[in-house]
Write a protein that holds these residues in place. Structure first.
Motif, PDB file in Angstrom:
ATOM      1  N   GLN A 129      32.344  39.583  42.581  1.00 16.36           N
ATOM      2  CA  GLN A 129      33.499  38.760  42.730  1.00 16.36           C
ATOM      3  C   GLN A 129      34.805  38.883  42.210  1.00 16.36           C
ATOM      4  OE1 GLN A 129      33.621  35.164  44.867  1.00 16.36           O
ATOM      5  NE2 GLN A 129      35.193  36.527  44.865  1.00 16.36           N
ATOM      6  N   LEU A 130      34.665  39.544  40.739  1.00 17.20           N
ATOM      7  CA  LEU A 130      35.853  39.733  40.030  1.00 17.20           C
ATOM      8  C   LEU A 130      36.214  40.938  40.625  1.00 17.20           C
ATOM      9  CD1 LEU A 130      34.615  38.857  36.257  1.00 17.20           C
ATOM     10  CD2 LEU A 130      36.268  37.668  37.628  1.00 17.20           C
ATOM     11  N   GLU A 131      35.629  41.838  40.784  1.00 21.19           N
ATOM     12  CA  GLU A 131      36.219  43.050  41.455  1.00 21.19           C
ATOM     13  C   GLU A 131      36.901  42.948  42.817  1.00 21.19           C
ATOM     14  OE1 GLU A 131      34.436  47.565  42.616  1.00 21.19           O
ATOM     15  OE2 GLU A 131      33.150  46.457  41.901  1.00 21.19           O
ATOM     16  N   GLY A 165      44.096  34.611  35.989  1.00 21.12           N
ATOM     17  CA  GLY A 165      43.249  33.758  35.264  1.00 21.12           C
ATOM     18  C   GLY A 165      42.754  32.623  36.127  1.00 21.12           C
ATOM     19  N   ALA A 166      43.649  31.973  36.896  1.00 22.16           N
ATOM     20  CA  ALA A 166      43.717  30.813  37.353  1.00 22.16           C
ATOM     21  C   ALA A 166      43.250  31.147  38.899  1.00 22.16           C
ATOM     22  CB  ALA A 166      45.108  29.939  37.285  1.00 22.16           C
ATOM     23  N   VAL A 199      38.862  32.809  37.667  1.00 20.72           N
ATOM     24  CA  VAL A 199      38.450  34.217  36.976  1.00 20.72           C
ATOM     25  C   VAL A 199      38.100  33.813  35.526  1.00 20.72           C
ATOM     26  CG1 VAL A 199      39.504  36.281  36.128  1.00 20.72           C
ATOM     27  CG2 VAL A 199      39.608  35.532  38.453  1.00 20.72           C
ATOM     28  N   ASP A 200      39.086  32.914  34.981  1.00 24.35           N
ATOM     29  CA  ASP A 200      38.820  32.663  33.457  1.00 24.35           C
ATOM     30  C   ASP A 200      37.343  32.212  33.239  1.00 24.35           C
ATOM     31  OD1 ASP A 200      41.195  33.372  32.574  1.00 24.35           O
ATOM     32  OD2 ASP A 200      42.214  31.549  32.600  1.00 24.35           O
ATOM     33  N   GLU A 201      37.000  31.072  34.212  1.00 27.94           N
ATOM     34  CA  GLU A 201      35.595  30.502  33.913  1.00 27.94           C
ATOM     35  C   GLU A 201      34.566  31.591  34.258  1.00 27.94           C
ATOM     36  OE1 GLU A 201      36.890  26.116  35.678  1.00 27.94           O
ATOM     37  OE2 GLU A 201      36.005  27.721  37.138  1.00 27.94           O
ATOM     38  N   MET A 202      34.656  32.643  35.254  1.00 26.41           N
ATOM     39  CA  MET A 202      33.711  33.415  35.683  1.00 26.41           C
ATOM     40  C   MET A 202      33.466  34.651  34.457  1.00 26.41           C
ATOM     41  SD  MET A 202      33.901  34.624  39.359  1.00 26.41           S
ATOM     42  CE  MET A 202      35.635  34.390  39.573  1.00 26.41           C
TER      43      MET A 202
END
Length: 382
Positions: A291-293, A308-309, A370-373
């Motif tokens: 997911q981040l990628e 990040g948001a 993204v910050d949470e992950m």
């Protein structure tokens, strides 16, 4: 008279002005000039990056915060108490009052009513509506007025507008009736609808009703039309108290502030992952990494500050078929049945979302920012 010479090498203010390239004009020209010359970018930090707290730590820090500047806060409250006589005069002249500012205003307004205004209006019935209670309903308010103020025991009418019309008629027929209505947080979740605001404005317009309310979101009046503004007939008072919102936040989880609605810290995810096998944990770790990628490939260079948001959604989703093949290649799962069983656990606990795209293909994504992950990866898998 000789004009004094300015020594720019010794004048700190002028040197500072040269460094900051500010002109320090007076009035609105100076404000816009200084704002125009600012090149500072807004911060990208979010509440997701804040350290996790348990409820014992939260209570401890809350008590410490309440004790800080206690003397100064009390002096500020005493200053507002000097205005009680003015508020009483304004209510007696037919105006309604709205109180705004930083900090809880509930206790101060209650003190004003109990010690000053209600003794000045003998026989008046006082009703308090807590708008911060998400379960509050319009029928509750109308039935309270009928039973407590009007003494009507009949059941409420099928339609709210009929009940409101009956209340207005009863007040018009009995001019001796007096009602004081205090609405704590008129911008609360339960009252933040057009219908509820219309009902409150029509009640506030009744001549025998003295209407007071508190407000924390100054954008609320934007949603009032001209008729509501006329009915409310407000005089605004800033009573910044710096008191804790502990009571107002009692209906919500304070530790979930600033996080996604479906994600309150990592405590819930920790509980779910602790009951799963090592392969299931690796599956969720791989899902977050993919997911981040996907998000990093989609976010442009100009939007890196907003990374990040950025929240997982269908725009950044993964094809279920491709993700299943990758899990097979890394020996995380051995069959589609076990794969879907584990995935079902994640969906049930709202750790991921499974749906279909416009082409009918199954997709999935993690509905966190993204910050949470990244925080979840660091705390659970590193």
């Amino acid at each position: 008279m000789e004009i004094p010479k300015i020594d720019r090498t010794e004048d700190l203010l002028l040197n500072f002005a040269d460094e900051e390239k500010s002109l320090f004009y007076d009035g609105h020209e100076g404000y816009f000039e200084q704002q125009k010359l600012k090149n500072k970018k807004p911060g990208t930090a979010s509440m997701a990056l804040a350290p996790e707290l348990n409820y014992e730590e939260y209570e401890k820090y809350s008590r410490i915060l309440e004790m800080s500047a206690e003397h100064q806060i009390e002096k500020l409250s005493n200053y507002y108490r000097l205005q009680f006589l003015q508020w009483t005069f304004e209510l007696q002249q037919g105006f309604n009052l709205v109180f705004y500012g930083v900090g809880s205003k509930r206790l101060l307004v209650l003190e004003f009513l109990q010690q000053h205004f209600l003794p000045a209006v003998p026989g008046a019935k006082c009703l308090v509506v807590n708008g911060y209670n998400p379960d509050f309903r319009p029928k509750t308010l109308l039935s309270m007025i009928q039973e407590t103020v009007l003494g009507v025991k009949n059941p409420i009418a099928p339609h709210i507008h009929e009940t409101l019309s009956n209340i207005k008629q009863n007040f018009a027929q009995n001019r001796d009736l007096r009602c004081v209505l205090l609405v704590n947080n008129i911008d609360g979740e339960a009252l933040r609808t057009d219908r509820m605001q219309q009902i409150l404005s029509e009640i506030a317009a009744i001549e025998q009703v003295h209407f007071l309310c508190t407000m924390d979101n100054l954008n609320m009046p934007i949603f009032w039309n001209s008729s509501m503004h006329y009915n409310f007939n407000f005089i605004w008072h800033n009573i910044t108290t710096y008191q804790s919102y502990k009571i107002e936040n009692g209906f919500k989880d304070p530790l979930g502030l600033g996080k996604s609605n479906k994600f309150v810290g990592t405590q819930g995810v920790k509980y779910v992952l602790s009951s799963l096998t090592a392969n299931a944990k690796n599956l969720y770790r791989l899902l977050i990494l993919q997911q981040l990628e996907k998000i990093d490939l989609s976010v442009s260079h100009d939007d890196l500050d907003k990374r990040g948001a950025t929240k997982g959604s269908t725009r950044y989703s993964l094809l279920l078929k491709e993700f299943y093949q990758q899990c097979l290649s890394e020996f995380i799962t051995s069959s589609e049945i076990s794969f879907r069983t584990v995935l079902g656990e994640f969906v049930e606990h709202k750790m991921c979302t499974l749906t279909k795209n416009s082409a009918g293909a199954e997709i999935l994504y993690v509905p966190f920012t993204v910050d949470e992950m990244e925080k979840l990866l660091e705390e659970q898998f590193v």
